[in-house]
Design a protein around this motif. Sequence first.
Motif, PDB file in Angstrom:
ATOM      1  N   GLU A  62       0.832  -1.209   0.000  1.00 55.20           N
ATOM      2  CA  GLU A  62       0.000   0.000   0.000  1.00 55.20           C
ATOM      3  C   GLU A  62       0.859   1.248   0.000  1.00 55.20           C
ATOM      4  N   LEU A  66       1.275   3.911  -3.101  1.00 55.48           N
ATOM      5  CA  LEU A  66       0.890   5.306  -2.877  1.00 55.48           C
ATOM      6  C   LEU A  66       2.034   6.241  -3.264  1.00 55.48           C
ATOM      7  N   ASN A  70       1.706   9.027  -6.232  1.00 54.63           N
ATOM      8  CA  ASN A  70       1.730  10.468  -5.994  1.00 54.63           C
ATOM      9  C   ASN A  70       2.999  11.117  -6.521  1.00 54.63           C
ATOM     10  N   GLU A  97      -4.205   0.982  -7.118  1.00 58.49           N
ATOM     11  CA  GLU A  97      -4.381   2.242  -6.396  1.00 58.49           C
ATOM     12  C   GLU A  97      -5.232   3.160  -7.260  1.00 58.49           C
ATOM     13  N   TYR A 100      -8.325   9.962  -6.390  1.00 57.94           N
ATOM     14  CA  TYR A 100      -9.520  10.544  -5.772  1.00 57.94           C
ATOM     15  C   TYR A 100     -10.679  10.628  -6.748  1.00 57.94           C
ATOM     16  N   VAL A 154      -9.605  17.000  -3.181  1.00 60.18           N
ATOM     17  CA  VAL A 154      -9.529  17.838  -1.987  1.00 60.18           C
ATOM     18  C   VAL A 154      -8.745  19.104  -2.274  1.00 60.18           C
ATOM     19  N   SER A 285      -3.672  10.547  -5.177  1.00 59.13           N
ATOM     20  CA  SER A 285      -4.547   9.514  -4.634  1.00 59.13           C
ATOM     21  C   SER A 285      -4.497   9.574  -3.126  1.00 59.13           C
ATOM     22  N   GLY A 286      -5.564   9.080  -2.500  1.00 60.55           N
ATOM     23  CA  GLY A 286      -5.628   9.131  -1.045  1.00 60.55           C
ATOM     24  C   GLY A 286      -5.638   7.769  -0.392  1.00 60.55           C
ATOM     25  N   GLY A 287      -5.205   6.736  -1.114  1.00 62.28           N
ATOM     26  CA  GLY A 287      -5.178   5.427  -0.489  1.00 62.28           C
ATOM     27  C   GLY A 287      -6.340   4.539  -0.876  1.00 62.28           C
ATOM     28  N   GLY A 288      -7.158   4.926  -1.844  1.00 64.59           N
ATOM     29  CA  GLY A 288      -8.257   4.070  -2.277  1.00 64.59           C
ATOM     30  C   GLY A 288      -7.755   2.948  -3.166  1.00 64.59           C
ATOM     31  N   GLY A 289      -8.495   1.856  -3.223  1.00 61.43           N
ATOM     32  CA  GLY A 289      -8.085   0.749  -4.080  1.00 61.43           C
ATOM     33  C   GLY A 289      -8.077  -0.548  -3.303  1.00 61.43           C
TER      34      GLY A 289
END
Lengths: 294, 193
Positions: A62, A66, A70, A97, A100, A154, A285-289
């Motif tokens: 993870e 990430l 990013n 991953e 957003y 965001v 990305s914010g950690g979704g997936g």
Amino acid sequence: MVAPSVMAVSYPSCQKYVMDSAGVLTSAEIAKINDKAAAVETASGAEIGVATVKTLEGLSVEEYALNVFNSCGIGKHGKDNGVLILTAMDEHKWRIEVGYGLEGTINDAKAGMIGRDDITANFKQEKYGEGLYSAVDRIGNLIANNETNQTMTVNPDNTVSYISIAVSVTGVFLGLLTLIGSPFHSSSDSPSFFGDDDETYEEWAYPRICPFCKHKILKKELDKQPKQNKVCPNCGKPLQKIMRRGKHSRTDYVFVPWYAGSSSGGYSSGDSGGSSGGSFGGGSSGGGGASGGW
Amino acid sequence: MSEFLTAIAVILLIVAVAGIGAVAWFFGTGNSFVAKGLAVDTQWAQVENQYQRRYDLIPNLVNTVKGYMKYEGDTLSKVTALRSQWGAAQTPDDKIKYSGQLEAAISKLLVVMENYPDLKANTQVTALMDELAGTENRIAVERMRYNQAAQDYNTAIKMFPGSIVAGMYGLSPKALFSATEGANVAPQVNFTV
């Protein structure tokens, strides 16, 4: 728990779309995946990155994914419509991953399903290229079937929309003033959009002839399409507004506010189309997936 | 005589300019602290956002797996109880404490669920497991970003000469997230069938 610093770990160098630093794909497979990802970007603007690495160097999959996502900036800046498929060959772990902007289209459950069905199943039989291609294919289909990409960014872009509302109200007000004021100007003054018939005008508008397939585009065909993503009715390629100059004609008059057209400057070359080997658009990305193994 | 006056005038001018510069620096630094503090608060709100997402997800998961996992009643009820405790918590400290306990319980539950093959075959359950694991990951990411923002703020208010301004404004360092006790110990799963 102290995470190792980002600089100490080595990451694959960022390029669209396949970063095969583990060297498990043939060049034919890489080309096939690149073509598929390029088609997805041309159709929807979403950027799919595929990275294979030999080892995660102690990070969790993870965290590693990430960081890659990013630092490469996968997805368009502001829209954050990027997806990264990362596979670590030594640890036998994969992660999809999701940026957003695509979290609504590709939620964690769907990402997990794609990972298990396409990546785990194929990678167990060492069919790496096939697994990655079918994953990219399915992700592309998911994106294509959800035309409205939710932009849950965001970034403080919401303030920009308030400003643009204020600007547009002012613009309409000024436009009305121009209308009221035009009888007081002679035609030799600065041209207004409500000018005389034989004046030349400039405007941002969709082209009348498709630049790809040379099909003649009628305005009523474009009106049927959604406001944002206009495509050619013949070949389906996305259309951008271009600067048109010509004689003013009452039949095809288009009122274009003074601030319009600043976003797209015609068919400039760049990374707006799908081309491999370039750099990603700067999404985050914010950690979704979802993650899994094989 | 006039050179003396000129000298005094020049000195006063230099002092005035220096004074204006100092005042400008003072307020500029203070404003940067305000901005950094707000960034930390915004990031904390993001963390709470993800906590809330997990709070909403848990009942679904527990209800779906209850039927399959007849022998795991303890684990499931613990998760439900901790979730309610988190929901009822008022202060941020309480929320962090219960959240940490909830995470330990959830990770234990996820490990236990790995060992039920018919659970893993159920697509509804795997979808919920994915969502929960995804939410845990999002929480970890937002906490990491919170720690970065808080560290940025803490460094700024502690380093000289900003510390003078921070002292005058009365700013104190923000707490960082630390690992909860027991987080570095993997949950042990005992099967007594």
